[in-house]
Write a protein that holds these residues in place. Structure first.
Motif, PDB file in Angstrom:
ATOM      1  N   THR A 161      84.418  42.796 -74.679  1.00 54.62           N
ATOM      2  CA  THR A 161      84.702  42.010 -75.876  1.00 54.62           C
ATOM      3  C   THR A 161      86.093  42.323 -76.399  1.00 54.62           C
ATOM      4  O   THR A 161      86.863  41.409 -76.717  1.00 54.62           O
ATOM      5  CB  THR A 161      83.646  42.280 -76.964  1.00 54.62           C
ATOM      6  N   ARG A 162      86.432  43.602 -76.472  1.00 59.69           N
ATOM      7  CA  ARG A 162      87.782  43.987 -76.936  1.00 59.69           C
ATOM      8  C   ARG A 162      88.863  43.422 -76.026  1.00 59.69           C
ATOM      9  O   ARG A 162      89.885  42.935 -76.494  1.00 59.69           O
ATOM     10  CB  ARG A 162      87.909  45.508 -77.019  1.00 59.69           C
ATOM     11  N   GLN A 163      88.654  43.494 -74.719  1.00 55.69           N
ATOM     12  CA  GLN A 163      89.651  42.990 -73.774  1.00 55.69           C
ATOM     13  C   GLN A 163      89.860  41.489 -73.916  1.00 55.69           C
ATOM     14  O   GLN A 163      90.984  41.011 -73.913  1.00 55.69           O
ATOM     15  CB  GLN A 163      89.239  43.301 -72.330  1.00 55.69           C
ATOM     16  N   VAL A 164      88.773  40.755 -74.024  1.00 50.95           N
ATOM     17  CA  VAL A 164      88.850  39.296 -74.063  1.00 50.95           C
ATOM     18  C   VAL A 164      89.376  38.803 -75.409  1.00 50.95           C
ATOM     19  O   VAL A 164      90.118  37.828 -75.466  1.00 50.95           O
ATOM     20  CB  VAL A 164      87.469  38.683 -73.747  1.00 50.95           C
ATOM     21  N   MET A 165      89.023  39.491 -76.481  1.00 49.26           N
ATOM     22  CA  MET A 165      89.383  39.025 -77.813  1.00 49.26           C
ATOM     23  C   MET A 165      90.766  39.477 -78.282  1.00 49.26           C
ATOM     24  O   MET A 165      91.241  39.001 -79.302  1.00 49.26           O
ATOM     25  CB  MET A 165      88.334  39.506 -78.833  1.00 49.26           C
ATOM     26  N   ARG A 166      91.412  40.381 -77.554  1.00 50.28           N
ATOM     27  CA  ARG A 166      92.745  40.851 -77.968  1.00 50.28           C
ATOM     28  C   ARG A 166      93.731  39.690 -77.982  1.00 50.28           C
ATOM     29  O   ARG A 166      93.812  38.934 -77.009  1.00 50.28           O
ATOM     30  CB  ARG A 166      93.278  41.907 -76.999  1.00 50.28           C
ATOM     31  N   PRO A 167      94.500  39.549 -79.035  1.00 52.07           N
ATOM     32  CA  PRO A 167      95.502  38.475 -79.048  1.00 52.07           C
ATOM     33  C   PRO A 167      96.610  38.774 -78.046  1.00 52.07           C
ATOM     34  O   PRO A 167      97.038  39.917 -77.899  1.00 52.07           O
ATOM     35  CB  PRO A 167      96.042  38.483 -80.486  1.00 52.07           C
ATOM     36  N   GLY A 168      97.022  37.745 -77.339  1.00 51.35           N
ATOM     37  CA  GLY A 168      98.148  37.885 -76.411  1.00 51.35           C
ATOM     38  C   GLY A 168      97.853  38.694 -75.175  1.00 51.35           C
ATOM     39  O   GLY A 168      98.767  39.146 -74.501  1.00 51.35           O
ATOM     40  N   VAL A 169      96.577  38.899 -74.849  1.00 50.18           N
ATOM     41  CA  VAL A 169      96.243  39.699 -73.672  1.00 50.18           C
ATOM     42  C   VAL A 169      96.768  39.003 -72.415  1.00 50.18           C
ATOM     43  O   VAL A 169      96.692  37.795 -72.276  1.00 50.18           O
ATOM     44  CB  VAL A 169      94.721  39.957 -73.587  1.00 50.18           C
ATOM     45  N   GLN A 170      97.336  39.779 -71.523  1.00 50.92           N
ATOM     46  CA  GLN A 170      97.883  39.274 -70.270  1.00 50.92           C
ATOM     47  C   GLN A 170      97.192  39.976 -69.114  1.00 50.92           C
ATOM     48  O   GLN A 170      96.951  41.173 -69.163  1.00 50.92           O
ATOM     49  CB  GLN A 170      99.394  39.550 -70.181  1.00 50.92           C
ATOM     50  N   TYR A 171      96.901  39.222 -68.059  1.00 54.22           N
ATOM     51  CA  TYR A 171      96.283  39.777 -66.863  1.00 54.22           C
ATOM     52  C   TYR A 171      97.130  39.430 -65.667  1.00 54.22           C
ATOM     53  O   TYR A 171      97.796  38.406 -65.635  1.00 54.22           O
ATOM     54  CB  TYR A 171      94.868  39.219 -66.654  1.00 54.22           C
ATOM     55  N   ASP A 172      97.067  40.262 -64.667  1.00 51.01           N
ATOM     56  CA  ASP A 172      97.767  40.027 -63.417  1.00 51.01           C
ATOM     57  C   ASP A 172      96.898  39.123 -62.552  1.00 51.01           C
ATOM     58  O   ASP A 172      95.853  39.535 -62.064  1.00 51.01           O
ATOM     59  CB  ASP A 172      98.007  41.375 -62.722  1.00 51.01           C
ATOM     60  N   ASP A 173      97.333  37.854 -62.373  1.00 49.95           N
ATOM     61  CA  ASP A 173      96.534  36.908 -61.594  1.00 49.95           C
ATOM     62  C   ASP A 173      96.331  37.366 -60.155  1.00 49.95           C
ATOM     63  O   ASP A 173      95.375  36.980 -59.513  1.00 49.95           O
ATOM     64  CB  ASP A 173      97.177  35.516 -61.594  1.00 49.95           C
ATOM     65  N   ALA A 174      97.211  38.201 -59.628  1.00 46.78           N
ATOM     66  CA  ALA A 174      97.067  38.671 -58.254  1.00 46.78           C
ATOM     67  C   ALA A 174      95.874  39.606 -58.116  1.00 46.78           C
ATOM     68  O   ALA A 174      95.414  39.870 -57.024  1.00 46.78           O
ATOM     69  CB  ALA A 174      98.341  39.380 -57.805  1.00 46.78           C
ATOM     70  N   GLN A 175      95.347  40.117 -59.232  1.00 44.13           N
ATOM     71  CA  GLN A 175      94.186  41.012 -59.172  1.00 44.13           C
ATOM     72  C   GLN A 175      92.928  40.263 -58.769  1.00 44.13           C
ATOM     73  O   GLN A 175      91.988  40.849 -58.277  1.00 44.13           O
ATOM     74  CB  GLN A 175      93.930  41.625 -60.552  1.00 44.13           C
ATOM     75  N   CYS A 176      92.874  38.988 -59.053  1.00 45.38           N
ATOM     76  CA  CYS A 176      91.629  38.233 -58.933  1.00 45.38           C
ATOM     77  C   CYS A 176      91.684  37.193 -57.829  1.00 45.38           C
ATOM     78  O   CYS A 176      92.701  36.584 -57.596  1.00 45.38           O
ATOM     79  CB  CYS A 176      91.323  37.516 -60.244  1.00 45.38           C
ATOM     80  N   THR A 177      90.567  37.003 -57.187  1.00 44.30           N
ATOM     81  CA  THR A 177      90.356  35.847 -56.317  1.00 44.30           C
ATOM     82  C   THR A 177      89.269  35.042 -56.997  1.00 44.30           C
ATOM     83  O   THR A 177      88.144  35.489 -57.093  1.00 44.30           O
ATOM     84  CB  THR A 177      89.896  36.287 -54.918  1.00 44.30           C
TER      85      THR A 177
END
Length: 169
Positions: free
Chosen positions: A147-163
């Motif tokens: 919940t904290r990860q998803v709700m953080r404003p401006g959260v960025q993820y590395d798209d290369a991590q996921c398929t």
């Protein structure tokens, strides 16, 4: 809302949760060929059979994240497809678990299933035995962390991590 569900009103909910789940389970490591993450509705038995066949044909472990859609989307469960020796083992009704130290996430199968699972970059690994910590507390920690990860404003993820295989099956 049931225990362990995460809510967020945004079209990017599924992608954000998927990326956060990969971060919880892999940390800074990257997924490699051999594992696929899918997301969508809970799979009916016919769709589970199709997904199992596809997992065997591609020789890829599949982690399917199940979502409820609508005005209050939520992660509601996990199903794993583990092709081994020409057969596919299916574990449905799985939950995420996190240790007290918060440094690792695991996948817990249903209570009657022995052991737990760990996501490695190239496969999903079965580990004998349940985690030592209290299971319900670990499930709640994982839910809170997500919940904290998803709700953080401006959260960025590395798209290369996921398929991502959207709405697979």
């Amino acid at each position: 809302m049931k225990q362990g569900e995460i809510e967020m009103n945004t079209p990017a909910f599924e992608a954000a949760v998927t990326r956060a789940v990969v971060k919880l389970l892999l940390g800074t490591r990257k997924l490699k060929p051999g594992v696929a993450i899918t997301g969508g509705d809970p799979l009916e038995i016919e769709d589970q059979i199709k997904m199992g066949r596809h997992a065997v044909e591609t020789d890829a472990d599949v982690l399917h994240l199940e979502y409820r859609t609508g005005p209050t989307p939520a992660l509601t469960g996990i199903t794993m497809f583990l092709p081994r020796d020409g057969r596919c083992h299916i574990q449905s009704g799985c939950r995420l678990w996190q240790s007290k130290s918060g440094n690792r996430g695991l996948i817990l199968p249903q209570a009657h299933v022995r052991g737990h699972f760990r996501l490695a970059p190239r496969e999903i690994v079965h580990i004998d035995g349940k985690p030592a910590d209290d299971l319900s507390d670990g499930i709640e920690r994982a839910s809170t962390w997500l919940t904290r990860q998803v709700m953080r404003p401006g959260v960025q993820y590395d798209d290369a991590q996921c398929t991502l295989w959207a709405k697979a099956a």
